[in-house]
Design an enzyme around this catalytic site. Sequence first.
Site, PDB file in Angstrom:
ATOM      1  N   HIS A 201     -12.493  -4.893   3.566  1.00 16.56           N
ATOM      2  CA  HIS A 201     -11.130  -4.936   4.104  1.00 16.56           C
ATOM      3  C   HIS A 201     -11.137  -5.151   5.616  1.00 16.56           C
ATOM      4  CE1 HIS A 201     -10.302  -2.778   0.259  1.00 16.56           C
ATOM      5  NE2 HIS A 201      -9.309  -3.633   0.264  1.00 16.56           N
TER       6      HIS A 201
ATOM      7  N   ASP B 129      -0.755  -1.351  -4.252  1.00 19.05           N
ATOM      8  CA  ASP B 129      -2.134  -1.628  -3.842  1.00 19.05           C
ATOM      9  C   ASP B 129      -2.828  -0.300  -3.505  1.00 19.05           C
ATOM     10  OD1 ASP B 129      -4.245  -3.293  -3.085  1.00 19.05           O
ATOM     11  OD2 ASP B 129      -3.551  -3.444  -1.008  1.00 19.05           O
ATOM     12  N   HIS B 130      -3.996  -0.082  -4.045  1.00 16.60           N
ATOM     13  CA  HIS B 130      -4.794   1.115  -3.741  1.00 16.60           C
ATOM     14  C   HIS B 130      -4.055   2.441  -3.952  1.00 16.60           C
ATOM     15  CE1 HIS B 130      -8.237  -1.151  -2.335  1.00 16.60           C
ATOM     16  NE2 HIS B 130      -7.407  -1.916  -1.644  1.00 16.60           N
TER      17      HIS B 130
ATOM     18  N   SER C 107       0.862  -1.183   0.000  1.00 18.85           N
ATOM     19  CA  SER C 107       0.000   0.000   0.000  1.00 18.85           C
ATOM     20  C   SER C 107       0.900   1.236   0.000  1.00 18.85           C
ATOM     21  CB  SER C 107      -0.872  -0.001   1.257  1.00 18.85           C
ATOM     22  OG  SER C 107      -0.032   0.101   2.402  1.00 18.85           O
TER      23      SER C 107
ATOM     24  N   SER D 246      -4.954  -9.056   5.666  1.00 17.37           N
ATOM     25  CA  SER D 246      -5.294  -9.293   7.076  1.00 17.37           C
ATOM     26  C   SER D 246      -4.836 -10.664   7.578  1.00 17.37           C
ATOM     27  CB  SER D 246      -6.807  -9.153   7.287  1.00 17.37           C
ATOM     28  OG  SER D 246      -7.195  -7.833   7.007  1.00 17.37           O
TER      29      SER D 246
ATOM     30  N   ILE E  99      -4.779 -10.623  -0.235  1.00 15.01           N
ATOM     31  CA  ILE E  99      -4.740 -11.088   1.155  1.00 15.01           C
ATOM     32  C   ILE E  99      -3.756 -10.223   1.950  1.00 15.01           C
ATOM     33  CG2 ILE E  99      -4.267 -13.049   2.682  1.00 15.01           C
ATOM     34  CD1 ILE E  99      -6.437 -13.845   0.775  1.00 15.01           C
TER      35      ILE E  99
ATOM     36  N   GLY F 150     -10.160  -7.599  -0.218  1.00 10.60           N
ATOM     37  CA  GLY F 150     -10.812  -7.938   1.059  1.00 10.60           C
ATOM     38  C   GLY F 150     -11.108  -9.418   1.179  1.00 10.60           C
ATOM     39  N   ALA F 151     -10.153 -10.254   0.743  1.00  6.85           N
ATOM     40  CA  ALA F 151     -10.459 -11.679   0.602  1.00  6.85           C
ATOM     41  C   ALA F 151      -9.843 -12.565   1.690  1.00  6.85           C
ATOM     42  CB  ALA F 151     -10.007 -12.145  -0.774  1.00  6.85           C
ATOM     43  N   SER F 152      -9.353 -11.972   2.763  1.00  5.67           N
ATOM     44  CA  SER F 152      -8.769 -12.819   3.813  1.00  5.67           C
ATOM     45  C   SER F 152      -9.824 -13.729   4.436  1.00  5.67           C
ATOM     46  CB  SER F 152      -8.143 -11.947   4.911  1.00  5.67           C
ATOM     47  OG  SER F 152      -6.870 -11.499   4.508  1.00  5.67           O
TER      48      SER F 152
HETATM   49  P1  13P Z   1      -7.970  -8.207   3.562  1.00  5.58           P
HETATM   50  O1  13P Z   1      -8.127  -7.154   4.582  1.00  5.58           O
HETATM   51  O2  13P Z   1      -9.180  -9.096   3.484  1.00  5.58           O
HETATM   52  O3  13P Z   1      -6.740  -9.018   3.719  1.00  5.58           O
HETATM   53  O4  13P Z   1      -7.882  -7.486   2.128  1.00  5.58           O
HETATM   54  C1  13P Z   1      -6.669  -7.074   1.604  1.00  5.58           C
HETATM   55  C2  13P Z   1      -6.792  -6.228   0.397  1.00  5.58           C
HETATM   56  O5  13P Z   1      -7.791  -6.176  -0.290  1.00  5.58           O
HETATM   57  C3  13P Z   1      -5.610  -5.440   0.041  1.00  5.58           C
HETATM   58  O6  13P Z   1      -5.864  -4.603  -1.032  1.00  5.58           O
HETATM   59  O1  G3H Z   2      -6.466  -2.836   1.296  1.00  6.82           O
HETATM   60  C1  G3H Z   2      -5.695  -2.283   1.984  1.00  6.82           C
HETATM   61  C2  G3H Z   2      -4.553  -2.894   2.661  1.00  6.82           C
HETATM   62  O2  G3H Z   2      -4.973  -3.805   3.623  1.00  6.82           O
HETATM   63  C3  G3H Z   2      -3.609  -1.810   3.103  1.00  6.82           C
HETATM   64  O3  G3H Z   2      -3.463  -1.599   4.430  1.00  6.82           O
HETATM   65  O4  G3H Z   2      -2.708   0.793   4.276  1.00  6.82           O
HETATM   66  O5  G3H Z   2      -2.692  -0.403   6.437  1.00  6.82           O
HETATM   67  O6  G3H Z   2      -1.046  -0.959   4.648  1.00  6.82           O
HETATM   68  P1  G3H Z   2      -2.417  -0.456   4.996  1.00  6.82           P
HETATM   69 ZN    ZN Z   3      -7.863  -3.859  -1.159  1.00  8.87          ZN
END
Ligand code: 13P
Ligand code: G3H
Ligand code: ZN
Length: 330
Positions: free
Chosen positions: A192, A96-97, A59, A274, A272, A229-231
């Site tokens: 998430h 990511d994001h 991230s 979390s 994944i 958000g697939a954990s």
């Molecule tokens: P989790 O919080 O389900 O692991 O999702 C992670 C995610 O989507 C990171 O972009």
């Molecule tokens: O989807 C988001 C991730 O879980 C990023 O989390 O910004 O705390 O690193 P973070």
């Molecule tokens: Zn995400």
Amino acid sequence: MAEPIHYSKLGLVNTKEMFARAFDGGYAIPAYNFNNMEQLQAIVTACAEGKSPVIIQVSKGARQYANATMLRHMAMGAVEMTRELGVDLPVSLHLDHGDSFELCKSCIDSGFSSVMIDGSHLSYAENVALTRQVVEYAHQFDVTVEGELGVLAGIEDEVVAEQSTYTQPEEVEDFVAKTGVDSLAISIGTSHGACKFKLKEGEEVPPLRFDILAEVEKRIPGFPIVLHGASSVIQEYVDLINEYGGSLDGAVGVPEEQLRKAAKSAVCKINIDSDGRLAVTAKVREYLANNPEEFDPRKYLGAARAETAPISNSRVPWNGCHKPRLNRYA
Ligand code: 13P
Ligand code: G3H
Ligand code: ZN
């Protein structure tokens, strides 16, 4: 800023070929978030042993935490480590994001092979324009781009969404055509963090909106879809955290059967984060509680790494190798 460096120099690949093979093979590539060396070592070891292609992702906050230069060298080290372990795995380094053009550009210039531009909280027109701008820059360097339509509930780095808005299938064709993205994250009921569903006593996790996914697939056949958000939120780790002084209430994740079902469809990338955090935290808490005299980080971080790495351990939650047909090359 140092001289721009292309990801191919680091031994990385973009996600194009990975996704094409995952699509044809009916599995998904695991995309694991990491923040430190131990997490990355665990991901790489597990994926090398399972011969699984992998997307290592950070991230914005994780990149700041690690330092962009350090991160580039870590990614290069990850690739070399897989080779030393005897496999030549496709490894992609993904943002990511991403929340701005500037951040995506900075990542591309510093060796990322793939970026996400998340304009899901913007208006449709703004999301299209921002995503298009990133794609135009990224494609000059053969970097792949993930966009997002629909909003997930939960916390995405600094973006907090109180409520989810499912992806509207009517928008996907136009979005993909106008932006030129290489993959699309959609919102079908995941969220998430560790508390994905608010369940009353005795209630089961509701099924994801596979009807929306099917509708999306119909409109953009063969196009790679991403599930955020697939954990799974393995209860064992939640229990360990609570047993050793933590306080996690109502932690519930996406059942693995649902992930397997998604992986057989157009979903080519499963995110994944979390699960990794929970496993690390559980093991660090347990180790320190049981070894109060220890103060060597290698001991407690080593315990966390050992828990998350070996594929022989069927409890490893975030090693896609344990999610049959989720991540393997066919
Ligand atoms: P989790 O919080 O389900 O692991 O999702 C992670 C995610 O989507 C990171 O972009
Ligand atoms: O989807 C988001 C991730 O879980 C990023 O989390 O910004 O705390 O690193 P973070
Ligand atoms: Zn995400």
